[in-house]
Design a protein around this motif. Sequence first.
Motif, PDB file in Angstrom:
ATOM      1  N   GLN A 160       9.281  -6.047 -11.321  1.00 53.88           N
ATOM      2  CA  GLN A 160       8.515  -4.819 -11.310  1.00 53.88           C
ATOM      3  C   GLN A 160       9.374  -3.567 -11.455  1.00 53.88           C
ATOM      4  OE1 GLN A 160       5.411  -5.754 -12.028  1.00 53.88           O
ATOM      5  NE2 GLN A 160       4.654  -4.252 -10.585  1.00 53.88           N
ATOM      6  N   SER A 161      10.667  -3.663 -11.082  1.00 55.40           N
ATOM      7  CA  SER A 161      11.467  -2.441 -11.086  1.00 55.40           C
ATOM      8  C   SER A 161      11.614  -1.874 -12.491  1.00 55.40           C
ATOM      9  CB  SER A 161      12.840  -2.713 -10.475  1.00 55.40           C
ATOM     10  OG  SER A 161      13.416  -3.827 -11.094  1.00 55.40           O
ATOM     11  N   VAL A 162      11.353  -2.689 -13.517  1.00 50.85           N
ATOM     12  CA  VAL A 162      11.447  -2.156 -14.877  1.00 50.85           C
ATOM     13  C   VAL A 162      10.086  -2.095 -15.538  1.00 50.85           C
ATOM     14  CG1 VAL A 162      13.805  -2.832 -15.267  1.00 50.85           C
ATOM     15  CG2 VAL A 162      11.992  -4.494 -15.666  1.00 50.85           C
ATOM     16  N   ASN A 163       9.020  -2.166 -14.734  1.00 48.50           N
ATOM     17  CA  ASN A 163       7.735  -2.475 -15.320  1.00 48.50           C
ATOM     18  C   ASN A 163       6.630  -1.748 -14.565  1.00 48.50           C
ATOM     19  OD1 ASN A 163       5.557  -3.680 -16.452  1.00 48.50           O
ATOM     20  ND2 ASN A 163       6.142  -5.767 -15.942  1.00 48.50           N
ATOM     21  N   PHE A 164       6.350  -0.494 -14.961  1.00 46.56           N
ATOM     22  CA  PHE A 164       5.243   0.223 -14.309  1.00 46.56           C
ATOM     23  C   PHE A 164       4.304   0.721 -15.393  1.00 46.56           C
ATOM     24  CE2 PHE A 164       3.108   3.377 -11.767  1.00 46.56           C
ATOM     25  CZ  PHE A 164       3.028   2.736 -10.547  1.00 46.56           C
ATOM     26  N   SER A 165       3.017   0.450 -15.203  1.00 45.15           N
ATOM     27  CA  SER A 165       2.065   0.781 -16.260  1.00 45.15           C
ATOM     28  C   SER A 165       0.761   1.274 -15.628  1.00 45.15           C
ATOM     29  CB  SER A 165       1.818  -0.451 -17.119  1.00 45.15           C
ATOM     30  OG  SER A 165       1.402  -1.505 -16.295  1.00 45.15           O
ATOM     31  N   PRO A 166      -0.181   1.791 -16.450  1.00 47.26           N
ATOM     32  CA  PRO A 166      -1.412   2.337 -15.874  1.00 47.26           C
ATOM     33  C   PRO A 166      -2.132   1.383 -14.937  1.00 47.26           C
ATOM     34  CG  PRO A 166      -1.293   2.858 -18.184  1.00 47.26           C
ATOM     35  CD  PRO A 166      -0.117   1.990 -17.891  1.00 47.26           C
ATOM     36  N   LEU A 169      -1.019   1.611 -11.486  1.00 46.07           N
ATOM     37  CA  LEU A 169      -1.493   2.796 -10.758  1.00 46.07           C
ATOM     38  C   LEU A 169      -2.843   2.503 -10.108  1.00 46.07           C
ATOM     39  CD1 LEU A 169      -0.504   5.728 -10.431  1.00 46.07           C
ATOM     40  CD2 LEU A 169      -2.095   6.334 -12.227  1.00 46.07           C
ATOM     41  N   LEU A 170      -3.733   1.847 -10.874  1.00 45.73           N
ATOM     42  CA  LEU A 170      -5.034   1.478 -10.319  1.00 45.73           C
ATOM     43  C   LEU A 170      -4.862   0.508  -9.165  1.00 45.73           C
ATOM     44  CD1 LEU A 170      -7.116   0.879 -13.548  1.00 45.73           C
ATOM     45  CD2 LEU A 170      -7.083   2.862 -12.115  1.00 45.73           C
ATOM     46  N   ALA A 171      -3.999  -0.497  -9.370  1.00 47.71           N
ATOM     47  CA  ALA A 171      -3.788  -1.497  -8.326  1.00 47.71           C
ATOM     48  C   ALA A 171      -3.218  -0.840  -7.078  1.00 47.71           C
ATOM     49  CB  ALA A 171      -2.857  -2.589  -8.821  1.00 47.71           C
ATOM     50  N   LEU A 172      -2.303   0.112  -7.276  1.00 44.49           N
ATOM     51  CA  LEU A 172      -1.693   0.799  -6.132  1.00 44.49           C
ATOM     52  C   LEU A 172      -2.753   1.551  -5.330  1.00 44.49           C
ATOM     53  CD1 LEU A 172       0.765   1.786  -4.539  1.00 44.49           C
ATOM     54  CD2 LEU A 172       0.998   3.625  -6.168  1.00 44.49           C
ATOM     55  N   ASP A 233       7.495  -2.736  -2.213  1.00 45.56           N
ATOM     56  CA  ASP A 233       8.129  -3.834  -2.952  1.00 45.56           C
ATOM     57  C   ASP A 233       7.479  -4.018  -4.310  1.00 45.56           C
ATOM     58  OD1 ASP A 233      10.017  -4.574  -1.244  1.00 45.56           O
ATOM     59  OD2 ASP A 233       8.953  -6.280  -0.383  1.00 45.56           O
ATOM     60  N   ILE A 234       6.143  -3.953  -4.307  1.00 44.57           N
ATOM     61  CA  ILE A 234       5.429  -4.296  -5.526  1.00 44.57           C
ATOM     62  C   ILE A 234       5.386  -3.111  -6.477  1.00 44.57           C
ATOM     63  CG2 ILE A 234       3.165  -4.885  -6.425  1.00 44.57           C
ATOM     64  CD1 ILE A 234       2.788  -6.619  -4.013  1.00 44.57           C
ATOM     65  N   PHE A 235       5.182  -1.902  -5.935  1.00 47.20           N
ATOM     66  CA  PHE A 235       4.932  -0.783  -6.825  1.00 47.20           C
ATOM     67  C   PHE A 235       6.127   0.147  -7.007  1.00 47.20           C
ATOM     68  CE2 PHE A 235       0.813  -2.136  -5.140  1.00 47.20           C
ATOM     69  CZ  PHE A 235       0.223  -2.488  -6.328  1.00 47.20           C
ATOM     70  N   PHE A 236       7.031   0.208  -6.017  1.00 40.49           N
ATOM     71  CA  PHE A 236       8.228   1.042  -6.185  1.00 40.49           C
ATOM     72  C   PHE A 236       9.474   0.259  -5.760  1.00 40.49           C
ATOM     73  CE2 PHE A 236       4.663   3.728  -4.931  1.00 40.49           C
ATOM     74  CZ  PHE A 236       4.552   4.503  -6.059  1.00 40.49           C
ATOM     75  N   ALA A 253      19.328   0.287   2.380  1.00 37.25           N
ATOM     76  CA  ALA A 253      18.693   0.593   3.666  1.00 37.25           C
ATOM     77  C   ALA A 253      18.241   2.051   3.692  1.00 37.25           C
ATOM     78  CB  ALA A 253      19.652   0.305   4.814  1.00 37.25           C
ATOM     79  N   GLY A 254      19.096   2.953   3.173  1.00 31.37           N
ATOM     80  CA  GLY A 254      18.725   4.366   3.135  1.00 31.37           C
ATOM     81  C   GLY A 254      17.492   4.599   2.291  1.00 31.37           C
ATOM     82  N   ILE A 255      17.468   3.978   1.099  1.00 32.40           N
ATOM     83  CA  ILE A 255      16.324   4.158   0.199  1.00 32.40           C
ATOM     84  C   ILE A 255      15.069   3.599   0.839  1.00 32.40           C
ATOM     85  CG2 ILE A 255      15.359   3.446  -2.029  1.00 32.40           C
ATOM     86  CD1 ILE A 255      18.264   3.479  -3.082  1.00 32.40           C
ATOM     87  N   TYR A 256      15.230   2.444   1.515  1.00 34.13           N
ATOM     88  CA  TYR A 256      14.079   1.833   2.190  1.00 34.13           C
ATOM     89  C   TYR A 256      13.526   2.763   3.271  1.00 34.13           C
ATOM     90  CZ  TYR A 256      11.367  -1.443   4.960  1.00 34.13           C
ATOM     91  OH  TYR A 256      10.363  -2.049   5.654  1.00 34.13           O
ATOM     92  N   ALA A 257      14.447   3.373   4.034  1.00 32.76           N
ATOM     93  CA  ALA A 257      14.015   4.295   5.088  1.00 32.76           C
ATOM     94  C   ALA A 257      13.231   5.456   4.474  1.00 32.76           C
ATOM     95  CB  ALA A 257      15.215   4.814   5.867  1.00 32.76           C
ATOM     96  N   LEU A 258      13.731   5.973   3.350  1.00 35.87           N
ATOM     97  CA  LEU A 258      13.025   7.071   2.678  1.00 35.87           C
ATOM     98  C   LEU A 258      11.621   6.646   2.264  1.00 35.87           C
ATOM     99  CD1 LEU A 258      15.596   8.896   0.382  1.00 35.87           C
ATOM    100  CD2 LEU A 258      14.428   9.721   2.428  1.00 35.87           C
TER     101      LEU A 258
END
Lengths: 305, 219
Positions: A160-166, A169-172, A233-236, A253-258
């Motif tokens: 998913q990290s290279v794969n975001f599509s419309p 957005l609906l699923a999110l 995990d799934i969307f970002f 860990a820092g990014i996760y906290a953010l």
Amino acid sequence: MHNFQFLIIILFSPLVNGVIKKLKASMQGRVGPGVLQPYYDLLRLLKKDMVVSTVTSWIFKATPYIVFAATVAAALIVPVVSTLSSFSITGDVIALIYLFALARFFMALAGLDAGTGFGGEGSSREMTVAILVEPMMMLALFTAAISAGSTNLVRIATVQSVNFSPSHLLALSAFLVAIIAETGRVPVDNPDTHLELTMIHEGMILEYSGRYLALMEWGHYIKQMVLFTLAVDIFFPGGMVQASGGVTIVAAAGIYALKMVGMAVLMALIESTRAKVRFFQLPSILGSAFVLAFLSLLTHIMMEK
Amino acid sequence: MKNWIEAFSVIDYISIGILLTAVTLNAFKSIESYVKAYTINSWLLAGLIAVVAVLVGETHLYIAALLTLATKGILIPLFLRRIVRRMRVTHEIQPYIGNSLSLAISGILVAVVYASLKDGIFVTGFSRNALQISIAVILISLFIMITRKKALTLVIGLLFMENGLFLAGFSLTFGMPTMIELGMLFDMLMGVIILGIFAVQIKRAFASADLDQLTVLKG
């Protein structure tokens, strides 16, 4: 080391709840309890004696352990800061949803077990909400699963990290509604009160006290953080430790906290700006979210090959 | 800019937004939220035209985007809001079938459109997705018009349908000549004004804009 990332969820889940409470308080112009308050509450409850009704059966005593164990098992499956965990081969999104369903089933039974009006009310409401939320959550997760080609969470987070599509957005957006319903937050349930006739989650655990209540509450915090983690995990999923081309574990860990702070702000914002709806209006809201999830799946299959 | 638009599939996102505003009509209960949904829909449509204008680089598309924004995005919503205030409508919209069911039916409509337009008539234009979505919007707004009772909701359904038709034509032809678009927008504006006045008159004559009560003749 990567196998112990679930400890992050278990240890910090009360903190996330404390942060949400604090943010909500400051948005509403109150001071509010400190962010560590959930820990104090849990400690206090663990030290206290229990009052168990004499009419209850073994279900009442087994439920806190089952709920806690099921949510911890769910926390094991979810990749938190790293996709290299070896627990991931044991479970996927479907197993995760059913672990939550197991916990919910026993919680509803325990609510009925003590035979009080509030318990039964809470259980029946929880089941009604669950019927609407579970399929919606599944559809939203399947959108991601189809685009990743697997229901394994690690695989999804990697692809998913290279794969975001419309469609994502609906699923999110459908998934966010599912999180709100599952964690008993404001448009669906009110997490702050025990005194309303409208309570859902609080109604079911009303009979619990002491150690059992601590386990139930902690289980609820863990479930909340697992769902937040699942969403990011799934969307970002950017910024996780990966087999190839990831970041270091401290940065992850820092990014996760953010990301968690972001989710907490979102939840606090929704809770502060929305009013709780009548229970009989819930099917309309959850139904809209279900259509969103359905459209996301449809859009993904039909438009993005 | 062009690469950026293509890389992030901006057109798809905007089209999905247009579809969503049409689908959410089924969940709304008040006429104000209908007007709001139409406003957002029109802004998205104008945005889509502007994005395509950047992609193609033609001046008349920029003009079309501005005109759409001015009429559909600002003038018509303002006028509709005025009528809603003047008619003092009871805010609840009573549909013939419930919200959940009509949402489900809209979902099925979208599925049918997607499935039947999977391959075939798409020859030219910029996006098959936009074409599919435009047909879906037309069907959903038709469905809204069939199942709602109030005169004003029907007007908004018609406006949504026009937006869908505009998107359909646009996605196939990269926009019509500016003169034709000007004429269409002017027609629309006049149509909305006439329909609005008509709705007010219905309300005055029958003390209600509920179309169920229009079955009786009134001298």
